[in-house]
Design an enzyme around this catalytic site. Structure first.
Site, PDB file in Angstrom:
ATOM      1  N   GLY A   1       0.814  -1.215   0.000  1.00 32.86           N
ATOM      2  CA  GLY A   1       0.000   0.000   0.000  1.00 32.86           C
ATOM      3  C   GLY A   1       0.843   1.258   0.000  1.00 32.86           C
ATOM      4  O   GLY A   1       2.078   1.225   0.068  1.00 32.86           O
TER       5      GLY A   1
ATOM      6  N   GLU B   1      -1.708  -1.998  -6.596  1.00 35.17           N
ATOM      7  CA  GLU B   1      -2.380  -0.830  -7.159  1.00 35.17           C
ATOM      8  C   GLU B   1      -1.309   0.208  -7.474  1.00 35.17           C
ATOM      9  O   GLU B   1      -1.143   0.643  -8.598  1.00 35.17           O
ATOM     10  CB  GLU B   1      -3.365  -0.338  -6.116  1.00 35.17           C
ATOM     11  CG  GLU B   1      -3.924   1.014  -6.363  1.00 35.17           C
ATOM     12  CD  GLU B   1      -4.563   1.522  -5.098  1.00 35.17           C
ATOM     13  OE1 GLU B   1      -5.443   0.847  -4.554  1.00 35.17           O
ATOM     14  OE2 GLU B   1      -4.183   2.611  -4.649  1.00 35.17           O
TER      15      GLU B   1
HETATM   16  C1  LIG Z   1      -1.675   1.652  -2.831  1.00 29.84           C
HETATM   17  C2  LIG Z   1      -2.259   0.211  -2.964  1.00 29.84           C
HETATM   18  O1  LIG Z   1      -1.747  -0.665  -3.616  1.00 29.84           O
HETATM   19  S1  LIG Z   1      -3.765  -0.032  -2.241  1.00 29.84           S
HETATM   20  C3  LIG Z   1      -3.954   0.290  -0.638  1.00 29.84           C
HETATM   21  C4  LIG Z   1      -3.230   1.395  -0.032  1.00 29.84           C
HETATM   22  N1  LIG Z   1      -4.081   2.447   0.400  1.00 29.84           N
HETATM   23  C5  LIG Z   1      -4.285   2.676   1.689  1.00 29.84           C
HETATM   24  O2  LIG Z   1      -3.849   1.933   2.534  1.00 29.84           O
HETATM   25  C6  LIG Z   1      -5.084   3.909   1.971  1.00 29.84           C
HETATM   26  C7  LIG Z   1      -4.941   4.409   3.352  1.00 29.84           C
HETATM   27  N2  LIG Z   1      -3.567   4.509   3.861  1.00 29.84           N
HETATM   28  C8  LIG Z   1      -2.791   5.604   3.679  1.00 29.84           C
HETATM   29  O3  LIG Z   1      -3.167   6.543   3.002  1.00 29.84           O
HETATM   30  C9  LIG Z   1      -1.408   5.635   4.312  1.00 29.84           C
HETATM   31  O4  LIG Z   1      -0.935   4.336   4.390  1.00 29.84           O
HETATM   32  C10 LIG Z   1      -1.377   6.305   5.737  1.00 29.84           C
HETATM   33  C11 LIG Z   1      -2.014   7.671   5.717  1.00 29.84           C
HETATM   34  C12 LIG Z   1      -2.098   5.416   6.733  1.00 29.84           C
HETATM   35  C13 LIG Z   1       0.108   6.441   6.123  1.00 29.84           C
HETATM   36  O5  LIG Z   1       0.784   7.102   5.106  1.00 29.84           O
HETATM   37  P1  LIG Z   1       2.205   7.833   5.384  1.00 29.84           P
HETATM   38  O6  LIG Z   1       2.486   8.662   4.191  1.00 29.84           O
HETATM   39  O7  LIG Z   1       3.229   6.833   5.739  1.00 29.84           O
HETATM   40  O8  LIG Z   1       1.801   8.682   6.620  1.00 29.84           O
HETATM   41  P2  LIG Z   1       2.579   9.693   7.548  1.00 29.84           P
HETATM   42  O9  LIG Z   1       3.114   8.973   8.721  1.00 29.84           O
HETATM   43  O10 LIG Z   1       3.520  10.496   6.709  1.00 29.84           O
HETATM   44  O11 LIG Z   1       1.386  10.600   8.052  1.00 29.84           O
HETATM   45  C14 LIG Z   1       0.557  11.306   7.152  1.00 29.84           C
HETATM   46  C15 LIG Z   1      -0.202  12.372   7.941  1.00 29.84           C
HETATM   47  O12 LIG Z   1      -1.068  11.740   8.875  1.00 29.84           O
HETATM   48  C16 LIG Z   1      -0.836  12.228  10.187  1.00 29.84           C
HETATM   49  N3  LIG Z   1      -1.046  11.099  11.115  1.00 29.84           N
HETATM   50  C17 LIG Z   1      -0.489   9.876  11.019  1.00 29.84           C
HETATM   51  N4  LIG Z   1      -0.929   9.118  12.045  1.00 29.84           N
HETATM   52  C18 LIG Z   1      -1.764   9.864  12.783  1.00 29.84           C
HETATM   53  C19 LIG Z   1      -2.538   9.627  13.961  1.00 29.84           C
HETATM   54  N5  LIG Z   1      -2.538   8.444  14.589  1.00 29.84           N
HETATM   55  N6  LIG Z   1      -3.302  10.633  14.434  1.00 29.84           N
HETATM   56  C20 LIG Z   1      -3.319  11.833  13.820  1.00 29.84           C
HETATM   57  N7  LIG Z   1      -2.623  12.109  12.684  1.00 29.84           N
HETATM   58  C21 LIG Z   1      -1.854  11.134  12.175  1.00 29.84           C
HETATM   59  C22 LIG Z   1       0.604  12.733  10.152  1.00 29.84           C
HETATM   60  O13 LIG Z   1       0.837  13.725  11.114  1.00 29.84           O
HETATM   61  C23 LIG Z   1       0.686  13.321   8.726  1.00 29.84           C
HETATM   62  O14 LIG Z   1       0.034  14.580   8.664  1.00 29.84           O
HETATM   63  P3  LIG Z   1       0.744  15.920   8.071  1.00 29.84           P
HETATM   64  O15 LIG Z   1       1.702  15.484   6.996  1.00 29.84           O
HETATM   65  O16 LIG Z   1      -0.375  16.724   7.526  1.00 29.84           O
HETATM   66  O17 LIG Z   1       1.415  16.532   9.226  1.00 29.84           O
HETATM   67  C1  LIG Z   2      -5.946   6.079  -4.377  1.00 30.90           C
HETATM   68  C2  LIG Z   2      -4.533   5.853  -4.342  1.00 30.90           C
HETATM   69  C3  LIG Z   2      -3.795   5.395  -3.177  1.00 30.90           C
HETATM   70  C4  LIG Z   2      -4.364   4.349  -2.298  1.00 30.90           C
HETATM   71  O1  LIG Z   2      -4.992   3.391  -2.665  1.00 30.90           O
HETATM   72  O2  LIG Z   2      -4.151   4.461  -1.118  1.00 30.90           O
END
Ligand SMILES: CC(=O)SCCNC(=O)CCNC(=O)[C@H](O)C(C)(C)COP(=O)(O)OP(=O)(O)OC[C@H]1O[C@@H](n2cnc3c(N)ncnc32)[C@H](O)[C@@H]1OP(=O)(O)O
Ligand SMILES: CCCC(=O)O
Length: 445
Positions: free
Chosen positions: A218, A243
């Site tokens: 992801g 993805e």
């Molecule tokens: C892509 C594929 O193949 S499909 C599936 C993948 N898609 C998903 O998983 C969708 C949802 N997941 C995601 O979008 C990501 O994995 C996330 C957001 C969970 C983590 O992504 P990362 O880029 O590593 O996150 P990062 O640690 O840099 O934090 C991003 C933001 O969230 C905030 N944040 C992270 N954890 C928390 C928390 N527990 N509480 C509050 N804020 C938080 C951070 O402060 C940061 O905010 P800012 O940049 O505005 O200050």
């Molecule tokens: C929509 C693109 C990224 C994700 O699946 O998290």
């Protein structure tokens, strides 16, 4: 007319293209790396003539000069399918909004539910057959091509030409106008460094992986750190069906871990729908028959991904509650990212024969004031969005352990998930679990 004559007749300047936009229009920018640059700059120059223009984008990586030209939000509204750091910044200014989306469904949204006056996307220069390749951002573009009233291609010589299953390009016959852009390099997202927490999590996930597994990673730092650790393992014959393709797939391929030879579909190839990483990744994708770019309703379809045996999906989360609900996209009501494809792949992994889905997260998080907070919570922070429902969640992994939620009752989940929370928060979580009626007197503390 020859292809070259067609090309010349359709070529216009970015300013001419921007002049076609009318107040009230809905414009969609190519997804992620494919968002237009020259067109966006020319649209910014029209700020004072336009009102109520809606721009849709997703995983934005280039600052939008058009959106930033309008501090009032009355001329341009920003709508994003998936927030990046840039989208978060725009949202905090008050005129940028998230569009709830399950990624596999996105082509249908634009085919059936969303008007599109103009679709404008970057692509590689036309090839000798008349195709413009946008394989780094395949996503839902075929739906936009079918429905948009006007299709504008902004050519960029830096775009790799990516092999595909389908949906990875457009023929000049379907294009209304061509802009020759400024050939700016593609945005780069360098991989995050691998932390001790990542290593502790990777050790546990690697213990559950086998030769021949097919990997999805992801978005975000942790899944890609795990990909790099898989590259350093002794696993072999891995496949890739994902993805987003990131640099860690190049690591796994170049380390000889990934060859895709045990996949029943797209054998010998990594299937993906969009790319985001560094120039190393974009160079790897260029003309490489080992990769196949597809629309997202192929890569993320549970019936497609789930038909691959031993699919291993590794995704990150913001919070997990004691019921096993996963919030991967918000902090309370503050949108951080999006549902994206996480739920698609969590479901697909369980459908896959021998499949496993891992939600990997550090047990704690340091907030902006420097306080350490548990990510394992009694309930998701009020207003938070449930990305994966509790029945869909399989493994949850922190640096303190791993818990498989499938088939476990509420008291078993409370015990198992508290067992992988940071020790500092366990007593408090037990009291909350007791108060919520999900703590059995004989549960292990
Ligand atoms: C892509 C594929 O193949 S499909 C599936 C993948 N898609 C998903 O998983 C969708 C949802 N997941 C995601 O979008 C990501 O994995 C996330 C957001 C969970 C983590 O992504 P990362 O880029 O590593 O996150 P990062 O640690 O840099 O934090 C991003 C933001 O969230 C905030 N944040 C992270 N954890 C928390 C928390 N527990 N509480 C509050 N804020 C938080 C951070 O402060 C940061 O905010 P800012 O940049 O505005 O200050
Ligand atoms: C929509 C693109 C990224 C994700 O699946 O998290």
């Amino acid at each position: 007319m020859s292809l070259q004559d067609q090309y010349r007749s359709k070529r216009i300047t970015a300013r001419e293209a921007a002049r076609m936009v009318k107040s009230g229009d809905w414009i969609e920018y190519g997804f992620c790396l494919a968002a237009p640059r020259a067109f966006d700059a020319a649209l910014a120059e029209r700020c004072d003539d336009l009102t109520d223009v809606h721009i849709r984008a997703g995983v934005s990586v280039y600052p939008s000069l058009a959106f930033e030209s309008d501090p009032t939000g009355e001329r341009f509204t920003w709508n994003s399918w998936h927030f990046s750091g840039l989208d978060r910044r725009y949202a905090s200014q008050g005129s940028a909004f998230y569009i709830p989306m399950r990624f596999r469904e996105l082509p249908r949204y634009v085919l059936e539910n969303q008007p599109t006056d103009v679709f404008v996307t970057q692509a590689a220069p036309m090839d000798r057959y008349g195709f413009f390749n946008f394989g780094v951002s395949n996503s839902h573009h075929y739906g936009l091509i079918a429905r948009a009233k006007k299709i504008i291609i902004e050519v960029n010589e830096h775009f790799p030409r990516v092999h595909g299953g389908h949906g990875h390009g457009i023929h000049i016959d379907q294009v209304d106008h061509i802009i020759e852009g400024d050939n700016l390099p593609l945005a780069e997202l360098p991989p995050a460094s691998v932390s001790d927490v990542d290593k502790a999590i990777a050790t546990q996930v690697l213990a559950k992986m086998h030769d021949g597994d097919c990997v999805q990673l992801g978005i975000g730092g942790m899944p890609n750190a795990l990909g790099r650790m898989i590259a350093e393992s002794d696993l072999k014959d891995l496949g890739g069906h994902t993805e987003m393709i990131a640099d860690s797939f190049v690591d796994m391929f170049q380390a000889g871990r990934m060859n895709g030879l045990r996949k029943a579909i797209d054998r010998g190839r990594i299937a993906f729908t969009f790319a985001l990483g560094t120039k190393r990744l974009y160079d790897f994708l260029d003309e490489n028959p080992f990769v196949a770019s597809y629309p997202v309703d192929y890569t993320n379809a549970t019936e497609v991904a789930g038909s691959i045996d031993n699919l291993v999906t590794i995704n990150n989360a913001v919070e997990v509650d004691l019921f096993g609900q996963v919030c991967a996209e918000s902090s309370g009501t503050r949108q951080i990212s999006g549902t994206g494809g996480q739920l698609d792949f969590v479901i697909a992994a369980y459908r896959s024969k021998g499949g496993r889905s891992f939600i990997c997260l550090s047990s704690t998080y340091r907030d902006k004031a420097g306080n350490i907070k548990s990510r394992i919570l009694p309930t998701i922070t009020p207003g938070g969005i449930i990305t994966d429902t509790r029945a869909t969640t399989m493994y949850v992994v922190t640096e303190y352990g791993m818990f498989n939620c499938k088939g476990q009752s509420t008291w078993q989940r409370a015990e198992g998930l508290i067992g992988i929370a940071h020790p500092q928060f366990r007593e408090e979580l037990i009291s909350k679990a007791e108060a919520m009626g999900i703590w059995r007197r004989s549960n292990k503390r």
